[in-house]
Write an enzyme that holds these catalytic residues in place. Structure first.
Site, PDB file in Angstrom:
ATOM      1  N   GLY A 159       0.954  -1.021   0.075  1.00 20.29           N
ATOM      2  CA  GLY A 159       0.014   0.009  -0.020  1.00 20.29           C
ATOM      3  C   GLY A 159       0.961   1.228   0.043  1.00 20.29           C
ATOM      4  CB  SER A 189       3.125  -1.353  -4.372  1.00 18.28           C
ATOM      5  OG  SER A 189       2.841  -0.771  -3.037  1.00 18.28           O
TER       6      SER A 189
HETATM    7  P1  13P Z   1      -1.115  -3.478  -2.193  1.00 15.47           P
HETATM    8  O1  13P Z   1      -1.125  -4.035  -3.598  1.00 15.47           O
HETATM    9  O2  13P Z   1      -2.284  -2.518  -2.194  1.00 15.47           O
HETATM   10  O3  13P Z   1       0.017  -2.946  -1.803  1.00 15.47           O
HETATM   11  O4  13P Z   1      -1.256  -4.739  -1.057  1.00 15.47           O
HETATM   12  C1  13P Z   1      -0.709  -5.677  -1.014  1.00 15.47           C
HETATM   13  C2  13P Z   1      -1.612  -6.784  -0.307  1.00 15.47           C
HETATM   14  O5  13P Z   1      -1.185  -6.663   0.914  1.00 15.47           O
HETATM   15  C3  13P Z   1      -2.305  -7.859  -0.712  1.00 15.47           C
HETATM   16  O6  13P Z   1      -2.357  -8.805   0.261  1.00 15.47           O
END
Ligand code: 13P
Length: 231
Positions: A159, A189
């Site tokens: 995230g 991400s």
């Molecule tokens: P993001 O792709 O939003 O970084 O989240 C990754 C994640 O925690 C998937 O379980």
């Protein structure tokens, strides 16, 4: 083996109607849709190609455990996969011992487990060796590899818009596979711009997608990229 793309919607969307719409838009082969618990059944009802996953599970089959959901309940709903040990749950207090109990209970019920591991930023800053030691310790609690998939999700990449270096993610995947020879996914991400750089690594079996998985156009592009990778 085909690359697998897992949509971890986390605590999104807010309503059942939106969840059903999103599920229909993302219903492709080699995809696992992982909605919040309240939407599992209605999402299951519209899936024709994708599999269904849950975001967590408890380690007991039944009893006085307010707020928990048992592996048997999930299995009876048609759930095939369950995420265990996500860093967002570890942050709320789950430790390796509890996670190991959840893994065992889910496996005993016949669910496929997606076990999340990954180092925080302070460990990454110490270098590769520290990362490897940290991840091997997280894995040391896991005794059974049947129906197990591991997702390498560096905590600092979730995230944040920051990615692991694909070469280093592949290297960590190999470290994991030496300890537990199972498919290893990358998460943190990921989006349609960087998906290829991870998916083209032979060590990486697929992606665990957070934010980009609640945008059906973006997610669709990632699925298309995965489909075109020769493995
Ligand atoms: P993001 O792709 O939003 O970084 O989240 C990754 C994640 O925690 C998937 O379980």
């Amino acid at each position: 083996m085909k690359k697998i793309i897992i949509a971890n919607w986390k605590m999104n969307p807010s309503t059942e109607g939106e969840a059903v719409k999103l599920a229909k838009a993302e219903d492709e082969k080699n995809v696992v849709i992982v909605p919040p618990f309240p939407f599992l059944k209605s999402v299951k009802n519209v899936l024709r190609n994708a599999s269904l996953g849950a975001q967590d599970v408890f380690y007991e089959k039944e009893g006085a455990y307010t707020g928990e959901v048992s592996p048997v309940m999930l299995e009876k709903l048609g759930v095939a996969y369950v995420i265990v040990g996500h860093s967002e749950r570890r942050r709320l207090g789950e430790d390796d011992a509890m996670i190991a109990k959840k893994v065992r209970a889910a496996m005993d019920t016949g669910l496929k487990v997606i076990l999340c591991v990954g180092e925080p930023l302070n460990v990454r800053r110490k270098g590769k060796r520290a990362v490897d030691v940290f991840i091997k310790k997280q894995l040391s609690y896991i005794k059974n590899k049947k129906n197990l998939i591991i997702a390498y999700e560096p905590v600092w990449a979730i995230g944040t818009g920051k990615n692991a270096d694909p070469d280093d993610a592949a290297r960590v995947a190999e470290v994991i596979r030496k300890k537990l020879p199972v498919p290893v996914l990358y998460g943190g991400s990921t989006n349609s711009r960087n998906a290829k750089s991870f998916l083209e690594k032979k060590e990486i079996a697929g992606l665990l997608v957070g934010g980009a998985s609640i945008d059906p156009r973006e997610f669709g592009k990632m699925v298309t990229i995965a489909r075109h990778i020769r493995s």
